[in-house]
Design an enzyme around this catalytic site. Structure first.
Site, PDB file in Angstrom:
ATOM      1  N   ALA A  50     -43.530  -9.704  86.054  1.00 39.59           N
ATOM      2  CA  ALA A  50     -45.006 -10.343  86.148  1.00 39.59           C
ATOM      3  C   ALA A  50     -45.767  -9.343  86.927  1.00 39.59           C
ATOM      4  CB  ALA A  50     -44.730 -11.646  87.124  1.00 39.59           C
ATOM      5  N   LYS A  73     -29.057 -12.363  79.496  1.00 38.28           N
ATOM      6  CA  LYS A  73     -29.143 -10.981  80.405  1.00 38.28           C
ATOM      7  C   LYS A  73     -29.234 -11.279  81.420  1.00 38.28           C
ATOM      8  CE  LYS A  73     -33.625 -11.463  81.428  1.00 38.28           C
ATOM      9  NZ  LYS A  73     -34.164 -11.267  82.811  1.00 38.28           N
ATOM     10  N   LYS A 113     -36.465 -18.372  80.479  1.00 39.20           N
ATOM     11  CA  LYS A 113     -35.071 -17.925  79.868  1.00 39.20           C
ATOM     12  C   LYS A 113     -33.738 -18.868  80.642  1.00 39.20           C
ATOM     13  CE  LYS A 113     -37.551 -13.339  80.053  1.00 39.20           C
ATOM     14  NZ  LYS A 113     -37.430 -11.794  80.687  1.00 39.20           N
ATOM     15  N   ASP A 116     -34.100  -6.417  77.722  1.00 39.96           N
ATOM     16  CA  ASP A 116     -34.459  -6.998  78.996  1.00 39.96           C
ATOM     17  C   ASP A 116     -33.124  -6.753  79.731  1.00 39.96           C
ATOM     18  OD1 ASP A 116     -35.709  -8.617  80.639  1.00 39.96           O
ATOM     19  OD2 ASP A 116     -35.726 -10.323  79.590  1.00 39.96           O
ATOM     20  N   ARG A 157     -34.785 -10.762  90.359  1.00 42.02           N
ATOM     21  CA  ARG A 157     -34.424 -11.751  91.238  1.00 42.02           C
ATOM     22  C   ARG A 157     -33.009 -12.015  91.046  1.00 42.02           C
ATOM     23  NH1 ARG A 157     -39.350 -15.405  89.724  1.00 42.02           N
ATOM     24  NH2 ARG A 157     -38.592 -14.567  87.790  1.00 42.02           N
TER      25      ARG A 157
END
Ligand code: NDP
Ligand code: 13P
Length: 318
Positions: free
Chosen positions: A132, A183, A100, A236, A247
């Site tokens: 993940a 996003k 992304k 998202d 993160r």
């Protein structure tokens, strides 16, 4: 066989989810020590220690083992993707970008970077709300698979869907690229708001006005509004602006608290904010939150000044 380039958190999680269906999956890892460690332990100690590998997941260091098969998923950070795929040579399978962002040097999104680096290949992007760790342990997840060619998109959707990973397809690759890229910028902004102690109301305002920026830029670049309102955009945005696991959000928290953030952690939104601010300035597009994130990340403004600037902009219609 499905090939995956990049044995970080996302590449490993996708490899595990796909291999759990019993199909062969080959995960390419650039680091020899890490590859040996994963082959021996049958889990990824560095990035995803709690998720064991299914039997059909093979680890390789031979890049030519992933250049044919059903698809090659490219799960490396966007700013490194061009140099990563340059090593592939001839590719006989569709490339699916699993990242992304907007490339700093060109202003291009993941699909366009792949097409620029390897002209003539078939491309798609897999994007949307998913951590993940959730994918790897089989928690239900829904993502967007965007491919300009509808037939290839349908084939990829079918090949990459699993009992716990449900893919929706679209031909709107621009919308999927922009939603996923922007996003992350908004997640940094929301993290900064919470980190600075400004509260949930301010976060809701930031998310909503951030979404307005996503729609503004999306309209200019030809994205479809339903794509931006779908999993790859709004979905998202909702995940990463509200979860401590993101993160990008964590970087924002650190900025808001004026703490140091580990530069080794992958945070796509930082470079993307800068790339998008450059595009916005060149084209006269008003993106105040994106511009603020750029300035916070580069250290040319403080949270206090940034809030004052945003709150004193001229009043306007929603
Ligand atoms: N983690 C998540 O929950 C999700 C991540 N994503 C997206 O996936 C993409 C990858 O992120 P993620 O997996 O989390 O990142 P990580 O930091 O966990 O892993 C990055 C991986 O890319 C490898 N890599 C970096 N540069 C290169 C290069 N030039 N050539 C080959 N390999 C390289 C790294 O290798 P090394 O270890 O040797 O440095 C590492 O294996 C990002 O765009 C992210 O936004 C999307 C959804 C969820
Ligand atoms: O993209 C993600 C969730 O969809 C992962 O978010 P972070 O990269 O902020 O951790």
């Amino acid at each position: 066989m499905i090939g995956i380039m990049g044995a970080g958190a996302f590449g490993t999680a996708l490899a595990i989810a796909l291999a759990k269906t019993g199909q062969p999956v080959t995960l390419w890892c650039r680091n020899a020590d890490q590859a040996q460690d994963m082959a021996k332990l049958r889990f990824n100690r560095a990035y995803l220690p709690d998720a064991p590998f299914p039997e059909t997941l093979e680890i390789t260091q031979d890049i030519h083992r992933i250049t044919s098969g059903t698809a090659l998923l490219v799960a490396v950070p966007l700013q490194s993707m061009r140099s990563a795929v340059a090593q592939l040579g001839r590719v006989d399978t569709p490339l699916v970008a699993c990242c992304k962002g907007i490339e700093l040097t060109t202003g291009l999104g993941p699909i366009r970077v792949l097409e620029d680096a390897l002209p003539g290949i078939t491309t798609a992007i897999l994007t949307g709300p998913s951590f993940a760790a959730d994918i790897a342990i089989g928690r239900p997840t829904a993502l967007t698979l965007a491919c300009a060619d509808a037939t290839t998109g349908a084939a990829l959707q079918s090949a990459l869907t699993t009992p716990t990973l449900r893919l929706y397809r679209t031909t709107d690759t621009i919308g999927a690229e922009l939603g996923g890229a922007l996003k992350n910028v908004m997640a940094i902004a929301c993290g900064a708001v919470i980190g600075a102690g400004l509260g949930d109301s301010a976060r809701a305002a930031t998310m909503t006005r951030g979404f307005a920026e996503m729609q503004r830029i999306g309209t200019i670049f030809g994205a479809r509004t339903d794509t931006l309102a779908g999993l790859s955009g709004l979905g998202d945005l909702a995940l990463t602006c509200t979860s401590d696991l993101s993160r990008n959000y964590q970087l924002g928290l650190s900025l808001g608290r004026e703490e140091i953030f580990d530069p080794k952690i992958t945070v796509e939104g930082a470079a993307t904010a800068k790339a998008m601010s450059t595009i916005a300035r060149q084209r006269g597009i008003d993106l105040p939150i994106t511009e603020t994130v750029t300035r916070l990340v580069e250290g040319s403004t403080t949270i206090k000044d940034a809030i004052e600037t945003l709150m004193t902009r001229p009043l306007k219609e929603e």
